[in-house]
Design a protein around this motif. Sequence first.
Motif, mmCIF file in Angstrom:
data_model
loop_
_atom_site.group_PDB
_atom_site.id
_atom_site.type_symbol
_atom_site.label_atom_id
_atom_site.label_comp_id
_atom_site.label_asym_id
_atom_site.label_seq_id
_atom_site.Cartn_x
_atom_site.Cartn_y
_atom_site.Cartn_z
ATOM 1 N N PHE A 59 -1.376 9.900 8.015
ATOM 2 C CA PHE A 59 -0.544 9.398 6.927
ATOM 3 C C PHE A 59 0.532 10.415 6.587
ATOM 4 O O PHE A 59 0.511 11.564 7.054
ATOM 5 C CB PHE A 59 -1.391 9.080 5.684
ATOM 6 C CG PHE A 59 -2.001 10.302 5.029
ATOM 7 C CD1 PHE A 59 -1.345 10.963 3.995
ATOM 8 C CD2 PHE A 59 -3.228 10.793 5.447
ATOM 9 C CE1 PHE A 59 -1.894 12.088 3.397
ATOM 10 C CE2 PHE A 59 -3.790 11.915 4.854
ATOM 11 C CZ PHE A 59 -3.125 12.564 3.825
ATOM 12 N N GLY A 60 1.483 9.994 5.780
ATOM 13 C CA GLY A 60 2.552 10.891 5.355
ATOM 14 C C GLY A 60 2.486 11.161 3.873
ATOM 15 O O GLY A 60 1.861 10.412 3.113
ATOM 16 N N SER A 61 3.137 12.232 3.465
ATOM 17 C CA SER A 61 3.175 12.588 2.047
ATOM 18 C C SER A 61 4.520 13.219 1.710
ATOM 19 O O SER A 61 5.048 14.015 2.493
ATOM 20 C CB SER A 61 2.051 13.565 1.704
ATOM 21 O OG SER A 61 2.120 13.968 0.342
ATOM 22 N N THR A 62 5.076 12.845 0.559
ATOM 23 C CA THR A 62 6.259 13.542 0.036
ATOM 24 C C THR A 62 5.870 14.451 -1.125
ATOM 25 O O THR A 62 6.735 15.074 -1.729
ATOM 26 C CB THR A 62 7.337 12.539 -0.424
ATOM 27 O OG1 THR A 62 6.783 11.651 -1.412
ATOM 28 C CG2 THR A 62 7.858 11.720 0.751
ATOM 29 N N ARG A 63 4.585 14.544 -1.402
ATOM 30 C CA ARG A 63 4.089 15.500 -2.396
ATOM 31 C C ARG A 63 3.850 16.832 -1.671
ATOM 32 O O ARG A 63 2.717 17.240 -1.425
ATOM 33 C CB ARG A 63 2.814 14.974 -3.060
ATOM 34 C CG ARG A 63 3.034 13.715 -3.870
ATOM 35 C CD ARG A 63 1.737 13.221 -4.497
ATOM 36 N NE ARG A 63 1.213 14.204 -5.445
ATOM 37 C CZ ARG A 63 0.018 14.106 -6.018
ATOM 38 N NH1 ARG A 63 -0.781 13.081 -5.724
ATOM 39 N NH2 ARG A 63 -0.385 15.023 -6.874
ATOM 40 N N HIS B 125 0.796 -1.226 0.000
ATOM 41 C CA HIS B 125 0.000 0.000 0.000
ATOM 42 C C HIS B 125 0.831 1.280 0.000
ATOM 43 O O HIS B 125 0.281 2.373 -0.095
ATOM 44 C CB HIS B 125 -0.933 0.013 1.211
ATOM 45 C CG HIS B 125 -1.868 -1.151 1.255
ATOM 46 N ND1 HIS B 125 -2.918 -1.293 0.378
ATOM 47 C CD2 HIS B 125 -1.883 -2.249 2.055
ATOM 48 C CE1 HIS B 125 -3.566 -2.418 0.636
ATOM 49 N NE2 HIS B 125 -2.957 -3.019 1.650
ATOM 50 N N GLY B 126 2.149 1.115 0.121
ATOM 51 C CA GLY B 126 3.003 2.297 0.140
ATOM 52 C C GLY B 126 4.262 2.047 0.943
ATOM 53 O O GLY B 126 4.657 0.891 1.179
ATOM 54 N N ALA B 127 4.905 3.123 1.372
ATOM 55 C CA ALA B 127 6.154 3.022 2.123
ATOM 56 C C ALA B 127 5.904 3.316 3.596
ATOM 57 O O ALA B 127 5.124 4.211 3.934
ATOM 58 C CB ALA B 127 7.176 4.001 1.561
ATOM 59 N N PHE B 128 6.567 2.559 4.450
ATOM 60 C CA PHE B 128 6.433 2.737 5.894
ATOM 61 C C PHE B 128 7.675 3.454 6.421
ATOM 62 O O PHE B 128 8.795 2.988 6.246
ATOM 63 C CB PHE B 128 6.242 1.390 6.583
ATOM 64 C CG PHE B 128 4.910 0.764 6.277
ATOM 65 C CD1 PHE B 128 3.797 1.039 7.050
ATOM 66 C CD2 PHE B 128 4.767 -0.083 5.178
ATOM 67 C CE1 PHE B 128 2.563 0.476 6.758
ATOM 68 C CE2 PHE B 128 3.534 -0.652 4.874
ATOM 69 C CZ PHE B 128 2.426 -0.369 5.667
ATOM 70 N N ALA C 241 0.028 7.020 -3.728
ATOM 71 C CA ALA C 241 -0.558 8.227 -4.316
ATOM 72 C C ALA C 241 -0.005 9.503 -3.697
ATOM 73 O O ALA C 241 -0.161 10.588 -4.268
ATOM 74 C CB ALA C 241 -2.076 8.197 -4.166
ATOM 75 N N GLU C 242 0.657 9.392 -2.527
ATOM 76 C CA GLU C 242 1.204 10.560 -1.848
ATOM 77 C C GLU C 242 2.719 10.649 -1.997
ATOM 78 O O GLU C 242 3.372 11.424 -1.289
ATOM 79 C CB GLU C 242 0.828 10.537 -0.366
ATOM 80 C CG GLU C 242 -0.639 10.770 -0.086
ATOM 81 C CD GLU C 242 -1.071 12.201 -0.392
ATOM 82 O OE1 GLU C 242 -0.198 13.099 -0.393
ATOM 83 O OE2 GLU C 242 -2.273 12.415 -0.633
ATOM 84 N N GLN C 243 3.286 9.886 -2.924
ATOM 85 C CA GLN C 243 4.735 9.901 -3.126
ATOM 86 C C GLN C 243 5.098 10.753 -4.339
ATOM 87 O O GLN C 243 4.605 10.519 -5.445
ATOM 88 C CB GLN C 243 5.263 8.478 -3.305
ATOM 89 C CG GLN C 243 5.062 7.605 -2.079
ATOM 90 C CD GLN C 243 5.568 6.189 -2.250
ATOM 91 O OE1 GLN C 243 6.414 5.910 -3.110
ATOM 92 N NE2 GLN C 243 5.061 5.268 -1.434
ATOM 93 N N PHE C 244 5.970 11.741 -4.133
ATOM 94 C CA PHE C 244 6.413 12.605 -5.224
ATOM 95 C C PHE C 244 7.182 11.800 -6.251
ATOM 96 O O PHE C 244 7.022 11.989 -7.458
ATOM 97 C CB PHE C 244 7.284 13.733 -4.658
ATOM 98 C CG PHE C 244 7.876 14.633 -5.695
ATOM 99 C CD1 PHE C 244 7.065 15.475 -6.430
ATOM 100 C CD2 PHE C 244 9.242 14.636 -5.948
ATOM 101 C CE1 PHE C 244 7.611 16.311 -7.402
ATOM 102 C CE2 PHE C 244 9.788 15.459 -6.906
ATOM 103 C CZ PHE C 244 8.971 16.294 -7.636
ATOM 104 N N ARG C 245 8.038 10.926 -5.770
ATOM 105 C CA ARG C 245 8.688 9.920 -6.614
ATOM 106 C C ARG C 245 8.754 8.648 -5.788
ATOM 107 O O ARG C 245 8.583 8.686 -4.571
ATOM 108 C CB ARG C 245 10.077 10.379 -7.071
ATOM 109 C CG ARG C 245 11.063 10.583 -5.966
ATOM 110 C CD ARG C 245 12.456 10.798 -6.532
ATOM 111 N NE ARG C 245 12.564 12.033 -7.287
ATOM 112 C CZ ARG C 245 13.023 13.166 -6.791
ATOM 113 N NH1 ARG C 245 13.409 13.206 -5.505
ATOM 114 N NH2 ARG C 245 13.102 14.262 -7.498
#
Length: 282
Positions: free
Chosen positions: A126-130, A83-86, A100-104
């Motif tokens: 949750f976290g986001s790099t965007r 589902h994403g990165a932890f 969906a919240e990862q810039f790259r």
Amino acid sequence: MIQIGAYNRLKIARRTDHGMYLTDGQDEVLLPRKFIPEGIGEGEQLRVFVTTDSEDRPIATTQRPKAVVGEFATMQAKMVGAHGAFMDWGLDKDLLVPFAEQFRAIEEGAWYVVRVELDTKTNRVFGSTRLGKYLKGDVRNLSEGQEVSLLVTDVVPEGARVVVDSAYFGMVFPDELHERLRIGESRRGYIKRIREDGGIALTLSPMGYQGAVDESPRIVERLRREGGFMAIGDKSPPEDIRREFGLSKATFKKALGHLMKSGRIEQTFHGIRLKENGNGKP
């Protein structure tokens, strides 16, 4: 109302086999046994961080996350799942950055600047790099020469991308990078230019005459370490000045002028020298 993704000061309501229930007078949240401080009892207050457990139930902890909802922090990716990165953000339960919240694409073991956010529909943190989603585009409250806080988010050939005052995107271009910056590093900086499109160009050096004056003690200290003399002056190439002092040529010349006027240094054909036997005092 108990705030998820934030610190809350709550009263201990009751003790159970699983821990202590804390209350704000309306709602309750469980503080697991392993987080209960020694010697504390019912009726006393605790400052706790509230997040959600694996079943999305509110849960309290005395652990301190690297950031709360609405803040940025530098975090390392522990693993990448379905589902994403932890990310390691200081709690036992890692922070999920959904794809969906990862810039790259996030890579395991790498470090990233992450914005902590709350999904108000599910109450999941949750976290986001965007990061751009959460920053302002209106720069009318900023002015050139203004001192600001910088958080380095990326270092690319074009320069260093930074978050300015936790609210704007900006750029430190290569001609202002007199030292290597690292992702996640926090610095003080100054707004060099605000473009018509809202882009912010920054410098790490103070601007204007007062900024140069503030840099002069560092020049004196460097001269002391070098034995009172350095083969550099206001005619030296800008790249030499930046390499030695981390200053633009214009700022360096203003600082030298201040030091010469105050009688602390003298400039010769060969370089600059401390006066009064190298003590740098007028």
